[in-house]
Design an enzyme around this catalytic site. Sequence first.
Site, PDB file in Angstrom:
ATOM      1  N   LYS A 143       6.355  -0.676  -1.861  1.00  0.00           N
ATOM      2  CA  LYS A 143       7.502   0.039  -0.794  1.00  0.00           C
ATOM      3  C   LYS A 143       8.780  -0.679  -1.196  1.00  0.00           C
ATOM      4  CE  LYS A 143       4.431   2.306   0.990  1.00  0.00           C
ATOM      5  NZ  LYS A 143       4.072   3.675   1.076  1.00  0.00           N
ATOM      6  N   ASP A 195      -0.014  -7.383   7.616  1.00  0.00           N
ATOM      7  CA  ASP A 195       0.563  -6.449   6.214  1.00  0.00           C
ATOM      8  C   ASP A 195       1.880  -6.299   6.378  1.00  0.00           C
ATOM      9  OD1 ASP A 195      -0.827  -3.093   5.364  1.00  0.00           O
ATOM     10  OD2 ASP A 195       0.765  -4.571   4.392  1.00  0.00           O
ATOM     11  N   ILE A 215       3.767  -5.285   4.047  1.00  0.00           N
ATOM     12  CA  ILE A 215       4.179  -4.375   2.998  1.00  0.00           C
ATOM     13  C   ILE A 215       5.409  -3.904   2.849  1.00  0.00           C
ATOM     14  CG2 ILE A 215       3.145  -2.321   3.899  1.00  0.00           C
ATOM     15  CD1 ILE A 215       2.305  -1.158   1.484  1.00  0.00           C
ATOM     16  N   TYR A 252      -0.673   3.362  10.658  1.00  0.00           N
ATOM     17  CA  TYR A 252      -0.966   4.001   9.342  1.00  0.00           C
ATOM     18  C   TYR A 252      -2.366   4.752   9.391  1.00  0.00           C
ATOM     19  CZ  TYR A 252      -2.280   4.290   4.316  1.00  0.00           C
ATOM     20  OH  TYR A 252      -2.610   4.390   3.115  1.00  0.00           O
TER      21      TYR A 252
END
Lengths: 472, 480
Positions: free
Chosen positions: A273, A230, A232, A145
Amino acid sequence: MKMLSRKASCDSHGQDSSYFLGWQEYEKNPYHEVQNPNGIIQMGLAENQLSFDLLESWLASNTDALGLKRNGRSVFRELALFQDYHGFPAFKNELVEFMAKLRGYKVAFDPNKLVLMAGSTSANEILMFCLAEPGEAFLLPTPYYPGFDRDLKWRTGVEIVPIHCSSSNDFRITACALEEAYQRAQKLNLKVKGVLVTNPSNPLGSTLNRDELNHLIDFAIKKEVHIISDEIYSGTVFDSPSFISITEAVMEKHVDHETDLLGRIHIVYSLSKDLGLPGFRVGMIYSNNETVVAAATKMSSFGLVSSQTQFLLSNMLSDKKFTSKYIKENQRRLKKRKDMLVSGLRSAGIGCAKSNAGLFCWVDMRYLLRSDTFEAEKELWKRILFEVGLNISPGSSCHCSEPGWFRVCFANMSQETLKVAIRRIEVFAESSSSASGRENLSHQRSVRNSRRSLSKWVFPISSYNDHEPADR
Amino acid sequence: MKPLSRKATCNTHGQDSSYFLGWQKYENNPFDEVRNPNGIIQMGLAENQLSFDILESWLDMNPDAAGFKRDGNSIFRELALFQDYHGLPACKKALVEFMAEIRGNKVTFDPSRLVLTAGSTSANETLMFCLAEAGEAFLLPTPYYPGFDRDLKWRTGVEIVPIHCTSSNGFRITASALEEAYQGARKRNLRVKGVLVTNPSNPLGTTLSLSELNLLLDFITAKDIHLISDEIYSGTVFSSPGFVSVMEVLNGYENTEVWNRVHIVYSLSKDLGLPGFRIGAIYSNDEMVVAAATKMSSFGLVSSQTQYLLSALLSDKNFTKKYLFENQERLKQRHKMLVMGLQKARISCLKSNAGLFCWVDMRPLLHSNTFESEMELWKKIVYDVRLNISPGSSCHCTEPGWFRVCFANMSEATLNLAMQRLKKFVVDSTTNNSNNRSLDHYYSAKNSKKKSLIPKWSLIPKWVFRLSSRDRDRESSDER
């Protein structure tokens, strides 16, 4: 004397000015089904817009939560004053329950080990402040990202050293790539404090498999470093293989407690998300390390979650019928959308990496490149932006080591719009292949093993544009 | 290899462990009018609980604002997705108009120069990141809000150098104190990047005078540095002299060098009593500061749900006018109650016109003019009198014996009770400990000359305060 700090003034539009261009072009000419059907379709935004109706219907039947009421009585005062950085207890209880649910109850979480803060952007930065000194480094598998360049490095002074992954093995993390990255960091005199992975991956859209997780764990034990996972996108896993959280992997390995590994595992999560609520700024860190929890709790002062929001969402998540229904339905819709995009791309002769999660596909456009270079990738990207009218994310912005890959989002638009986008891609692919000749095409389509690594091992603070918070 | 950073591990229970114990004592035995009438009354929390009814009634009449609706239509999706660090335009517009209203519309603010942050805690830290490198310094007049030691220094590496203010002139900032602080910083090889003031002051409860403001502007012009004016209490000014914002003094200086170096911090935590909603802001005339702070706000954006609620609330000018007026009246009444209650206990405080607290002079009650004695007195007040108040040393005051006492975070009845307890304590102290003489002597000396009884040798020896230990778990909700 320099008036401002270096941090404030290093804000130049650097390498990726073309990326910025994409956003600008979209803003100037945004697609609209009725008002601007020839406009640019936004496919660079990893937002989940598929299940708002479910949230809205819940809100309509639960007006107390909105009106700051509990059992009909106002709790406004209590919430207005609530700024305890330990977080709203009811909310944390619901969050750990929700996180466990997403992991099929294979793991349980303790609310006392959860720290809330305004978004995972904040969570990631806080973990850097807690785990590393300026000048120390974290290893990240590429592609990753783009926002990490700012979130992990900007104000912390921490460096990112990439772990090169390639299409030759579906961009999986290998023990060898981990070791190589570590050695590179050593050569640069960078002390490695840990590895940060996104699982499920952004931009790949795939969950880490058991081998990868085991490589990470072995590596973290051997080098005595941290693992930040992470997670997410953990609620967006819509297909097999099922999601394996880092916690589950560690437990399954029956890791010797003397290694202290558990104290070096930290999870980052957010509702941006899975629930599609990036505007509400709900992020969190989960850690077994008491010192990290204590420090992160205090650091969360710099970005607490609004108590109004904590109250609303603790109510929503406490409705177990709702969360079960939501998780299932949301995943079903995501799968359907992804399948639509994948088959649409296939009919245009474009393949993508096999994926089972996320809000995007990792699309292989290598065969459309004039040459196997990032310049050619940029050229292609511009053509897609200006001629095809799609704003997608070039792999170079994600530090991918091979040119020709693009992240294409599918969950931030209506089904109709996605169909329009697919049609445009089909037309473009058709015209590209007839222009460049079929021979050239099949040659470039063959799987490549050579890696084009970016010239810099360590990425300096990247410039970023005005739209970064929405990039994820 | 050290697994964690220094920032994470420097969290030791240091010097003020007795302070920590005092807070614990309160937590274990909190006052409740019905359930625990002998418990400790919280007077260390600068919260504004006086005007919730006005807010609640507005919310009742405007359910759309909290219900994600605009003109009856749902805007839930739009808000759920809104994470633009430029902030919700309607919210920024309403906020700058509110800020102007607080300043009697003598200044206007441009919403494009406002950056929203999750609380002023975030705003202040962000400004440090923007204006200074690690190891550089900001000058702060003492006494100051204890939270600054964490907010300004912890993750930024910036140092605080105190500007010593004393009771001899009502703790006003003087040119010589500014210069002294600046030279002190230089002697320690600390490059000074600016001055940060809180106006109205926490913990003094006073507004900066026009001459102090001019002094500050002259100083930053001469030294080529920044001025941050934390105006978080600007809406709590309840009596004369009125509030003069630094921006007002700058009217007519647009686009000069100095204009670009003045930055304001604001928040709705005190004026509106909404610390839980995390609404802070930075206002700056410097484009680069605005640009950098905007990006940094990514690390602490205001929830869009809350931005929307506020934009509706603050756009209602009938509401804001009524609220500001009524809130100030109520604060004024409470302030008067506290001052008079203290007077009955023969305790005086600094004359103040703003804030949610008084700066109380308990020097006559000290056994000796030392901070040890202040800590002893504080313990007595917490354990025996059962009032949790903030000792001046926690605010880096240079003179022992001053305490910050809050008045807006409890009911009237509770405040009255607190005053009764205090009066009893003072009466008992003077009867039992023959402090009679020192008390009378103190008052007669005070009346005869303006000269303070407290000698200057009691100044804190350190110029620069080390990162103070944050030894209580309630940091985020205390003291401000």
